[in-house]
Design an enzyme around this catalytic site. Structure first.
Site, PDB file in Angstrom:
ATOM      1  N   CYS A 198      -7.192  -2.393  -4.771  1.00 46.83           N
ATOM      2  CA  CYS A 198      -6.093  -1.987  -4.588  1.00 46.83           C
ATOM      3  C   CYS A 198      -5.481  -3.261  -4.657  1.00 46.83           C
ATOM      4  O   CYS A 198      -3.870  -3.260  -5.373  1.00 46.83           O
ATOM      5  CB  CYS A 198      -5.428  -1.029  -3.301  1.00 46.83           C
ATOM      6  SG  CYS A 198      -5.606   0.497  -3.421  1.00 46.83           S
ATOM      7  N   CYS A 222       0.687  -1.044   0.069  1.00 47.94           N
ATOM      8  CA  CYS A 222      -0.425   0.012  -0.213  1.00 47.94           C
ATOM      9  C   CYS A 222       0.826   1.379   0.087  1.00 47.94           C
ATOM     10  O   CYS A 222       0.526   2.101  -0.843  1.00 47.94           O
ATOM     11  CB  CYS A 222      -1.220  -0.173   1.390  1.00 47.94           C
ATOM     12  SG  CYS A 222      -1.737  -1.367   1.236  1.00 47.94           S
ATOM     13  N   HIS A 243       0.521   5.085  -1.516  1.00 48.19           N
ATOM     14  CA  HIS A 243       0.294   6.061  -1.280  1.00 48.19           C
ATOM     15  C   HIS A 243       1.555   6.246   0.151  1.00 48.19           C
ATOM     16  O   HIS A 243       1.379   7.873   0.487  1.00 48.19           O
ATOM     17  CB  HIS A 243      -0.624   5.425  -0.674  1.00 48.19           C
ATOM     18  CG  HIS A 243      -1.850   5.614  -1.514  1.00 48.19           C
ATOM     19  ND1 HIS A 243      -3.319   5.888  -2.772  1.00 48.19           N
ATOM     20  CD2 HIS A 243      -2.480   3.971  -1.794  1.00 48.19           C
ATOM     21  CE1 HIS A 243      -3.031   4.983  -2.974  1.00 48.19           C
ATOM     22  NE2 HIS A 243      -3.458   4.121  -2.796  1.00 48.19           N
ATOM     23  N   ARG A 264     -12.333  -0.742  -1.490  1.00 47.61           N
ATOM     24  CA  ARG A 264     -11.459   0.101  -2.198  1.00 47.61           C
ATOM     25  C   ARG A 264      -9.909  -1.478  -1.537  1.00 47.61           C
ATOM     26  O   ARG A 264      -9.146  -1.085  -2.546  1.00 47.61           O
ATOM     27  CB  ARG A 264     -11.181   1.226  -1.462  1.00 47.61           C
ATOM     28  CG  ARG A 264     -10.201   2.546  -1.982  1.00 47.61           C
ATOM     29  CD  ARG A 264     -10.981   2.364  -3.816  1.00 47.61           C
ATOM     30  NE  ARG A 264      -9.367   2.954  -4.782  1.00 47.61           N
ATOM     31  CZ  ARG A 264      -9.017   3.144  -5.354  1.00 47.61           C
ATOM     32  NH1 ARG A 264      -8.871   0.684  -5.816  1.00 47.61           N
ATOM     33  NH2 ARG A 264      -7.957   2.785  -6.100  1.00 47.61           N
TER      34      ARG A 264
END
Lengths: 101, 279
Positions: free
Chosen positions: B240, B193, B197, B236
């Site tokens: 992802c 992740c 991000h 979500r």
């Protein structure tokens, strides 16, 4: 013409494809089982591509194309092994990227 | 001699301590994370991070601002309000399950339940409320649950996120588990992740503009143009994971709830702005 010899020859010739198919089926079963258990070993690091290959292998096997099924299962096994390696590697490696470690 | 032994034992104990326990506290993590993003985007005011990519990309922001005249989630929020207020078969409503009747509480979710020893997300609490009142649970990722959650979030608009990690080893373990998930690379593409991000917000990945981790959970549930409807945070997460070719986990699985716990804690102090819109 030697009839018994001819009969044996024809019988052998007809049995070759069947024997080959039996070998391919066994090959598929073995590789597929291994791929399945390796995929499970990946835990929550499983790859979607492994799942896709496993499904493709199963579909080919169901339609009787065991050569293709075994090939797909081998691909699935390779991917599953890579995902297991990733899981093991990330057990510690994640800390190197984390803020606050 | 005795002193030397004591020192050696203490040193041994320190070395044997698991790294997770030796790591930073959640609050230290959060402060470092905030500082990291402040340095990465010095011109972005802290509270703007809740607007994700709209805080970093002027073109996207203009499109978003024009959409705000008629937000596409408005009907869903109205529908969520109606469902929230409609009594169950037993006559009770969702309000009976939540503190303050479920109004203005979004900022406190998820929380760690020290009795059940698990993270409770808002969506989980909604479905548990239904089951406690003899109703069937809703599907997790979209539809009614997203609408109800969106309505509840709307009643918390502007309230600062206030996630607590209580002084409980299980709570800390849940937080650490979420943190480990967030930073672990997974999938055939070998992305975490954080790869997108934390390390690369503000950049494009194919046609997607990457948003910063800070403030991300504050705008959920979210209406995505790609979905054409509202979806929950766990929808979500699954998307992802799928994008990096990692097998998604079930919505509201322990892993995703712990991930939400960690991620939301990082946004403590930032305002709730959900529901919101994203491309």
């Amino acid at each position: 013409m030697n009839k018994p010899l001819l009969t044996i020859g024809i019988s052998l010739a007809l049995s070759v494809p069947l024997a080959a198919q039996a070998g391919a089926k066994e090959d598929f079963n073995e590789v597929y089982a291994k791929a399945q258990s390796t995929h499970q070993d990946a835990g929550n690091f499983q790859w979607t591509t492994t799942t896709d290959r496993m499904k493709a292998a199963k579909t080919s096997a169901e339609s009787g194309d065991y050569d293709k099924a075994a090939s797909m299962a081998r691909q699935a096994l390779k991917l599953a092994q890579e995902s297991v390696a990733q899981r093991k590697q990330q057990q510690e490696a994640w800390r190197n990227a984390a803020i606050g470690n | 001699m005795l002193k030397a032994k004591v020192i050696l034992v203490a040193l041994g104990a320190a070395l044997a301590m698991p790294q997770a326990l030796a790591g930073a506290t959640p609050e230290e993590d959060r402060k470092e994370t905030v500082e990291y993003f402040k340095q990465m985007f010095p011109d972005v005011p802290l509270e703007e991070f809740v607007n994700g990519q709209y805080a970093l990309n002027e073109d996207r922001r203009k499109q978003w601002e024009s959409m705000q005249d008629f937000p596409p989630y408005e009907f869903a929020v109205a529908e969520g309000k109606e469902m929230f207020e409609t009594p169950f078969a037993n006559g009770k409503t969702y309000a009976s399950c939540f503190e303050n009747g479920g109004i203005g509480i979004r900022q406190n979710y998820p929380y760690f339940d020290t009795e059940k020893k698990e993270v409770i997300t808002l969506e989980l609490a909604i479905n548990r409320c239904r089951e406690a009142n003899g109703e069937e649970p809703l599907r997790w990722k979209k539809g009614a649950i997203a609408s109800i959650s969106a309505y509840m979030a709307s009643t918390s608009e502007g309230k600062p996120i206030n996630i607590e990690v209580p002084d409980d080893p299980d709570a800390l373990a849940a937080y650490q588990d979420g943190k480990e998930f967030y930073y672990s690379r997974r999938g055939q593409l070998n992305f975490s992740c954080a790869s997108c991000h934390v390390q690369n917000p503000g950049k494009w990945i194919r046609a997607d503009f990457l948003s910063p981790a800070l403030g991300q959970p504050s705008n959920f549930p979210v209406h995505r143009s790609k979905w054409g409807e509202l979806g929950t945070l766990h929808r979500r997460f699954a998307g992802c994971n799928n994008n990096v070719r990692a097998e998604p986990l079930p919505a509201q699985s322990e892993e995703y709830r712990n991930l939400e716990y960690f991620l939301t804690y990082m946004s403590n102090g930032l305002p709730v702005v959900g529901p919101a819109t994203r491309p």
